[in-house]
Design a protein around this motif. Structure first.
Motif, PDB file in Angstrom:
ATOM      1  N   THR A 170       0.835  -1.205   0.000  1.00 40.86           N
ATOM      2  CA  THR A 170       0.000   0.000   0.000  1.00 40.86           C
ATOM      3  C   THR A 170       0.868   1.253   0.000  1.00 40.86           C
ATOM      4  O   THR A 170       0.651   2.185  -0.781  1.00 40.86           O
ATOM      5  CB  THR A 170      -0.902   0.010   1.253  1.00 40.86           C
ATOM      6  OG1 THR A 170      -1.448  -1.298   1.407  1.00 40.86           O
ATOM      7  CG2 THR A 170      -1.998   1.019   1.130  1.00 40.86           C
ATOM      8  N   MET A 171       1.865   1.267   0.895  1.00 43.08           N
ATOM      9  CA  MET A 171       2.763   2.416   0.977  1.00 43.08           C
ATOM     10  C   MET A 171       3.560   2.577  -0.312  1.00 43.08           C
ATOM     11  O   MET A 171       3.738   3.681  -0.822  1.00 43.08           O
ATOM     12  CB  MET A 171       3.694   2.228   2.183  1.00 43.08           C
ATOM     13  CG  MET A 171       4.721   3.321   2.333  1.00 43.08           C
ATOM     14  SD  MET A 171       3.965   4.969   2.479  1.00 43.08           S
ATOM     15  CE  MET A 171       4.383   5.340   4.185  1.00 43.08           C
ATOM     16  N   ASN A 174       2.747   1.649  -3.335  1.00 46.28           N
ATOM     17  CA  ASN A 174       1.874   2.182  -4.393  1.00 46.28           C
ATOM     18  C   ASN A 174       1.597   3.666  -4.188  1.00 46.28           C
ATOM     19  O   ASN A 174       1.570   4.443  -5.135  1.00 46.28           O
ATOM     20  CB  ASN A 174       0.548   1.410  -4.428  1.00 46.28           C
ATOM     21  CG  ASN A 174       0.692   0.116  -5.220  1.00 46.28           C
ATOM     22  OD1 ASN A 174       1.433   0.064  -6.199  1.00 46.28           O
ATOM     23  ND2 ASN A 174       0.007  -0.919  -4.794  1.00 46.28           N
ATOM     24  N   ARG A 175       1.407   4.038  -2.912  1.00 47.49           N
ATOM     25  CA  ARG A 175       1.110   5.436  -2.615  1.00 47.49           C
ATOM     26  C   ARG A 175       2.267   6.331  -3.068  1.00 47.49           C
ATOM     27  O   ARG A 175       2.071   7.389  -3.670  1.00 47.49           O
ATOM     28  CB  ARG A 175       0.888   5.578  -1.106  1.00 47.49           C
ATOM     29  CG  ARG A 175      -0.066   6.692  -0.750  1.00 47.49           C
ATOM     30  CD  ARG A 175      -0.395   6.659   0.714  1.00 47.49           C
ATOM     31  NE  ARG A 175       0.288   7.716   1.427  1.00 47.49           N
ATOM     32  CZ  ARG A 175       0.575   7.674   2.725  1.00 47.49           C
ATOM     33  NH1 ARG A 175       0.278   6.602   3.430  1.00 47.49           N
ATOM     34  NH2 ARG A 175       1.167   8.682   3.304  1.00 47.49           N
ATOM     35  N   THR A 234       6.179  11.223   3.159  1.00 45.41           N
ATOM     36  CA  THR A 234       5.877   9.851   3.581  1.00 45.41           C
ATOM     37  C   THR A 234       6.850   9.312   4.621  1.00 45.41           C
ATOM     38  O   THR A 234       6.555   8.320   5.287  1.00 45.41           O
ATOM     39  CB  THR A 234       5.925   8.894   2.374  1.00 45.41           C
ATOM     40  OG1 THR A 234       7.224   8.966   1.792  1.00 45.41           O
ATOM     41  CG2 THR A 234       4.877   9.245   1.346  1.00 45.41           C
TER      42      THR A 234
END
Ligand SMILES: [Zn+2]
Length: 260
Positions: free
Chosen positions: A5-6, A8-9, A27
């Motif tokens: 998830t991270m 992709n973000r 991030t």
């Protein structure tokens, strides 16, 4: 180790035109890691490759936990009398899985630990002494992925349903599931009944199993598994399921057995 998830973000932010430094600042991911992830995608490699530490449910393509027999047993132990609770700082989302095992049956305690180890080989297992029993305890970030039944409050105060992938495992490994449930929340004992016959009163003893759980959803998961195995059962009262027919007890003895 950042999850998919991270990753992709971070890539979406780069696509939106933010610079590497800006994404890193927003991030907290190092510029080195971001460059590496971008390169992976440019080269057509997997953005995230799960190793043994990783959780099968958090993987890019979620898969069922492995090995399924040990998982089915552990699910039975958890739903019977186990619990999942947060450990330390909630922001770190580390969870403790706790199963209370009676000291009288060290074999069952060891089996519980074996199933935890099989499902999460990297997580440490602790044996915490309690009065007359031992808490088998293991910390992981992923207990709530593996047991999505976790939620606030007691299990009987909320609806307990299996996810599709859990149901598939339990369907195939019903014996392990029933074994876990009975070892966690069950009892095998002896009934004595007196019968009047011509030559006087006779006492008969016969073994039976009893499963006690206040959640009707969990009772249902137990009796559905018994139905799949062709083992007859009786609802004794609101909290108790009984297995008392001789053939049914013999069948359970094959894979549950007296506690030892
Ligand atoms: Zn996970």
């Amino acid at each position: 180790m950042y999850d998919i998830t991270m990753r992709n973000r971070v890539l979406v932010m780069l696509d939106q035109g933010l610079t590497l430094s800006e994404v890193s600042r927003r991030t907290g991911v190092s510029r080195y890691a971001i460059r590496e992830w971008r390169l992976r995608v440019e080269q057509g490699r997997d953005l995230y490759v799960g190793g043994p530490r990783d959780c099968p449910r958090c993987a890019e393509l979620p898969r069922p936990p492995d090995p399924p027999g040990a998982y089915s047993h552990l699910l039975g132990l958890y739903l019977g009398d186990g619990c999942i609770s947060p450990v330390g700082d909630p922001a770190k989302s580390v969870w403790a899985l706790r199963v209370i095992c009676a000291n009288a049956w060290p074999g069952l305690m060891q089996e519980c630990a074996d199933s935890i180890r099989a499902v999460r080989p990297e997580n440490k297992i602790r044996f915490i002494p309690r009065e007359g029993c031992t808490e088998v305890n293991s910390h992981s970030k992923h207990w709530t992925c593996l047991f999505p039944q976790h939620g606030p409050g007691m299990k009987h105060t909320r609806k307990i349903e299996l996810a599709g992938w859990q149901q598939e495992i339990v369907d195939e490994f019903s014996e392990e599931f029933v074994r876990g449930l009975l070892h966690s929340d069950g009892w095998r004992g002896t009934n004595r009944v007196r019968r009047k016959l011509k030559d006087g009163d006779h006492w008969y003893e016969y073994p039976r199993y009893n499963f006690t759980n206040v959640s009707s959803d969990i009772q249902r998961l137990f009796t559905d598994a018994l139905d799949r195995l062709g083992i007859p059962w009786t609802q004794m009262n609101r909290k108790n399921i009984s297995i008392a027919k001789r053939d049914a007890v013999a069948r359970l003895d094959e894979f549950v057995g007296p506690k030892h």
